[in-house]
Design an enzyme around this catalytic site. Structure first.
Site, PDB file in Angstrom:
ATOM      1  N   LYS A  49     -16.107-113.722  -0.430  1.00 32.03           N
ATOM      2  CA  LYS A  49     -17.415-113.883  -1.086  1.00 32.03           C
ATOM      3  C   LYS A  49     -17.411-115.122  -1.975  1.00 32.03           C
ATOM      4  CE  LYS A  49     -18.365-108.947  -0.927  1.00 32.03           C
ATOM      5  NZ  LYS A  49     -18.326-107.633  -1.554  1.00 32.03           N
ATOM      6  N   GLN A  93     -17.255-104.705  -7.019  1.00 34.84           N
ATOM      7  CA  GLN A  93     -16.702-104.367  -5.703  1.00 34.84           C
ATOM      8  C   GLN A  93     -16.314-102.881  -5.673  1.00 34.84           C
ATOM      9  OE1 GLN A  93     -16.613-106.447  -3.088  1.00 34.84           O
ATOM     10  NE2 GLN A  93     -15.641-104.962  -1.746  1.00 34.84           N
ATOM     11  N   ASP A 116     -26.437-106.052  -5.161  1.00 34.20           N
ATOM     12  CA  ASP A 116     -26.209-105.058  -4.110  1.00 34.20           C
ATOM     13  C   ASP A 116     -27.421-104.154  -3.898  1.00 34.20           C
ATOM     14  OD1 ASP A 116     -23.669-105.136  -2.852  1.00 34.20           O
ATOM     15  OD2 ASP A 116     -22.710-104.480  -4.706  1.00 34.20           O
TER      16      ASP A 116
HETATM   17  N1  GUN Z   1     -17.400-102.521  -0.682  1.00 30.59           N
HETATM   18  C1  GUN Z   1     -17.630-102.576   0.658  1.00 30.59           C
HETATM   19  N2  GUN Z   1     -18.853-103.083   0.906  1.00 30.59           N
HETATM   20  C2  GUN Z   1     -19.418-103.356  -0.304  1.00 30.59           C
HETATM   21  C3  GUN Z   1     -20.679-103.899  -0.696  1.00 30.59           C
HETATM   22  O1  GUN Z   1     -21.558-104.231   0.104  1.00 30.59           O
HETATM   23  N3  GUN Z   1     -20.870-104.018  -2.036  1.00 30.59           N
HETATM   24  C4  GUN Z   1     -19.931-103.632  -2.938  1.00 30.59           C
HETATM   25  N4  GUN Z   1     -20.218-103.771  -4.234  1.00 30.59           N
HETATM   26  N5  GUN Z   1     -18.759-103.137  -2.603  1.00 30.59           N
HETATM   27  C5  GUN Z   1     -18.501-102.998  -1.288  1.00 30.59           C
END
Ligand code: GUN
Length: 280
Positions: A49, A93, A116
């Site tokens: 990311k 995360q 998110d």
């Molecule tokens: N862990 C796996 N996929 C995601 C996501 O899309 N957002 C977040 N915050 N954690 C994740």
């Protein structure tokens, strides 16, 4: 043979467009990512990311904490980021260590920085059919991919397997908002294949290899959200690609399908939050 729903290709198109949008922005957005603990998969996702954001011209900061961090330290950091005018978007995360209440953490993120789309404000907007600040990344990526291939949703029977807050529940709601007929299946569903065989579109977000050719209707659309390593270390999805691609009309591969779309949506969401901030 099924047509491949190519997430990499669409991601690259989205990135080209985003680069231009970012070029025209006087102030670059900043994405803050909080990573707690040393889960190897989460570390790879977060690194990816950060790298992707920087390649596009989005500032990014990663805040790492050890897995035994007290919950209040995390809450204080989120409060600081909420109040920091230079921070556009906040992502915590997941998964978080067990001693931390993930709902308290997510609830503490300002909805206008919730990249998110998981806070009660944004998910409440989604579930009531209103516009949230942004939509959750993986569901948004799935709909962008289906739209790219002009796959009709209205009136179609979509079977969603998996009821997580990250994928299953929001994608089902987004499909309902597009007038699909949605059936939710999960680990307690009986006779899963009787249900999937009636699906025009199957969205599988389980993380286990569960879908084979015999569970699918001819010419259906298969969206594989699962990603995990098999005993030989090979990256796989929920679907047996070799057999399913013989019967389906469209299928998303793993890797190269939904995964790249999730990260494309995260970058899109970051830029959308920056745009909505300017309009406030
Ligand atoms: N862990 C796996 N996929 C995601 C996501 O899309 N957002 C977040 N915050 N954690 C994740």
């Amino acid at each position: 043979m099924a047509i491949i729903l190519d997430g990499k290709n669409l991601r690259d198109k989205i990135f080209e467009n985003l680069k231009q949008r970012l070029n025209n922005m006087s102030e670059k957005p900043t994405l803050a990512v909080i990573l707690v603990g040393d889960d190897p998969a989460s570390q790879i996702y977060v690194k990816n990311k950060k790298k992707t954001a920087e390649n596009l011209g989005i500032n990014s900061i990663v805040i790492n904490y050890p897995s035994d961090i007290p919950e209040n330290v995390l809450l204080d950091k989120i409060k600081e980021l909420n109040n920091d005018n230079k921070i556009t978007a906040i992502l915590v995360q997941l998964p978080l260590p067990k001693h931390i209440d993930k709902f308290r953490i997510i609830d503490s993120i300002s909805p206008e920085k919730d990249v998110d789309g998981l806070t009660p404000y944004n998910s409440g907007k989604l579930f009531s059919g209103e516009e949230p600040y942004v939509y959750p990344c993986t569901p948004k990526g799935i709909l962008l991919l289906l739209d790219e291939y002009n796959i009709e949703l209205e009136g179609k029977h979509v079977v969603v397997i998996g009821r997580s807050n990250l994928v299953g529940k929001p994608v089902a709601q987004m499909l309902l908002n597009r007038n699909a007929t949605v059936t939710m299946c999960h680990s307690h569903t009986k006779n899963l294949s009787d249900i999937t065989k009636t699906a025009d579109i199957v969205v599988s977000a389980v993380g286990k290899n569960i879908i084979g050719e015999k569970m699918l209707k001819s010419d259906c659309v298969v969206v594989d959200v699962g990603i995990f390593k098999d005993i030989n270390g090979k990256i796989c999805g929920d679907v047996d690609f070799a057999s399913a691609s013989k019967i389906a009309a469209y299928i998303s591969p793993v890797p190269g399908g939904v995964g790249p779309m999730t990260i494309a949506s995260l970058m899109l969401n970051t830029v959308e939050l920056a745009d909505s901030k300017r309009l406030r």
